[in-house]
Design a protein around this motif. Structure first.
Motif: not given
Length: 434
Positions: A202-205, A207, A209, A342, A421-422, A430
């Protein structure tokens, strides 16, 4: 008189609201046996070595099935879960529970219809009927102003005639009780590992889920209209993309009709316009009806030889750059990073990424469509393959929802909100990129 039992085969209709097969089974049978099969076919690896269903998409599916089971249990029912070929499992269950008939929603894409045909053949050998229902479209095919064989191939003509001469049916009522036979082995929901997949990172970027299930679909719809209820009519062209309902729509956690009638209600209550949202619902119908009319011919390549030399020589390397977000074009790379992290990107970004692969890199469009099938949590066969076919020019490119896809990326005027963001150092794995 012996009791009548109907088996309800759930596939991409994971809901109890506005679900005609469930309601009809309850009305016609003494006992109802809901079943979901995790078919290994959808978790095999494709020719590129990637899983047909990626881990993010699979997790969303597992959550949706779990929520369906919970909601059925709340009504007094149960969901039998099995891993295996439905053509083998459903006849076994039908024999075990003395089933009189099997209900399911009809599909249109060739892989799904082939599975239905295998099930139908297996049941017919037992002298059992597989009854088909239509529950994945906004407009019922019997309400269209033309037979399937005469549906206009042009979306513009299709839209005009359907909106003028057809009506959307009201949602069917939600059952308040289910009587189930005594279940000997309900089966457990498999883990991702049991399906041959790893847990997603789960990428912290990210916004948002996405959590699968009918309950989450209802909450998402309510949240969307709550956040947009202040919009004055004519000032906003909100679509399914902005509402982010498509993941739940794809698995049938919520029906197109329920979304449609909620849009109509909100427009009347809040003087708010959602023309883009209604348009996206209609596009979904159009793609499904095109598959129903033409079958695989709808996405058949016009000329297999045209431009294939460059694709064969350079396709693999160029495709790998594209799928990993390493093309060197910041906007395209950022879009692909978000997709990989995502399982979701908006429709506009899909057009940009697909248009770049097809028009700039000259890679076979079917490879891109298969990759989106793996990654997108809102994957729908008709919409995904239909959209890619449009971009590739298999169908009239003028009909595409976003003409921008036909332009080189360098000429596009899209906002590059993704880039900040990306395209940081930390990628979806990670791993810090030096």
């Amino acid at each position: 008189m012996s009791e009548r039992t109907i088996l309800v085969w759930f596939r991409n209709d994971l809901r109890i609201r506005d679900n005609e097969i469930l309601l009809e089974a309850i009305r016609k049978a003494d006992k109802v046996l809901p079943v979901y099969c995790f078919d290994p076919f959808y978790f095999k690896h494709n020719l590129s070595g990637n899983p047909k269903t990626g881990n993010i998409r699979a997790r969303f599916l597992l959550e949706s099935v779990a929520n369906l089971r919970k909601n059925l249990q709340a009504l007094g029912g149960e969901l039998i879960i099995r891993i295996g070929n439905p053509a083998e499992i459903l006849p076994q269950l039908a024999d075990e529970y003395q089933v009189n008939e099997v209900y399911h929603h009809r599909e249109v894409a060739h892989e799904e219809t082939e599975i239905s045909e295998q099930v139908e053949t297996a049941l017919w050998k037992m002298r059992l009927n597989l009854k088909h229902f239509i529950g994945h479209t906004l407009y019922h095919k019997e309400d269209l102003p033309f037979p399937i064989k005469d549906i206009p191939d042009s979306f513009a003509v299709f839209k005009k005639k359907v909106e003028r001469d057809s009506n959307v049916r009201q949602c069917v009522v939600t059952p308040d009780q289910i009587v189930a036979p005594e279940i000997k082995d309900k089966g457990e929901i498999p883990t991702l590992q049991m399906l041959g997949l790893n847990e997603p990172f789960d990428d912290p970027r990210a916004t948002e889920h996405f959590v699968g299930g009918e309950d989450e679909a209802q909450a998402q719809l309510e949240k969307f209209f709550l956040n947009n209820s202040h919009t004055i009519i004519g000032k906003k062209n909100t679509n399914i993309n902005l509402s982010k309902m498509s993941p739940w729509i794809a698995l049938g956690c919520i029906s197109l009709r329920q979304v449609y009638w909620e849009v109509i209600k909100q427009q009347q209550l809040n003087n708010t316009a959602y023309p883009g949202m209604l348009l996206d619902l209609l596009w979904r119908d159009y793609f499904r009806f095109m598959f129903k009319k033409h079958g695989q011919k709808f996405i058949a390549v016009k000329d297999e030889l045209t431009g294939m030399t460059e694709s064969v020589v350079n396709g693999n390397e160029l495709f790998e750059h594209w799928e990993h977000g390493e093309t060197g074009v910041p906007l395209v790379d950022a879009i692909m990073h978000e997709l990989n992290a995502t399982g979701y990107i908006n429709n506009y970004s899909r057009q940009i990424a697909a248009g770049f692969l097809v028009n700039e890199l000259k890679v076979d469009w079917k490879k891109g469509a298969a990759y989106f099938e793996e990654k997108l949590i809102d994957y729908s066969p008709a919409s995904n393959w239909g959209n890619w076919a449009f971009i590739a020019g298999v169908n009239d490119p003028r009909e595409s929802r976003y003409a921008i896809a036909a332009l080189p990326v360098t000429e596009q005027t899209a906002k590059s909100d993704y880039i900040d963001t990306w395209l940081p150092e930390v990628y979806a794995t990670g791993v810090v990129v030096k």
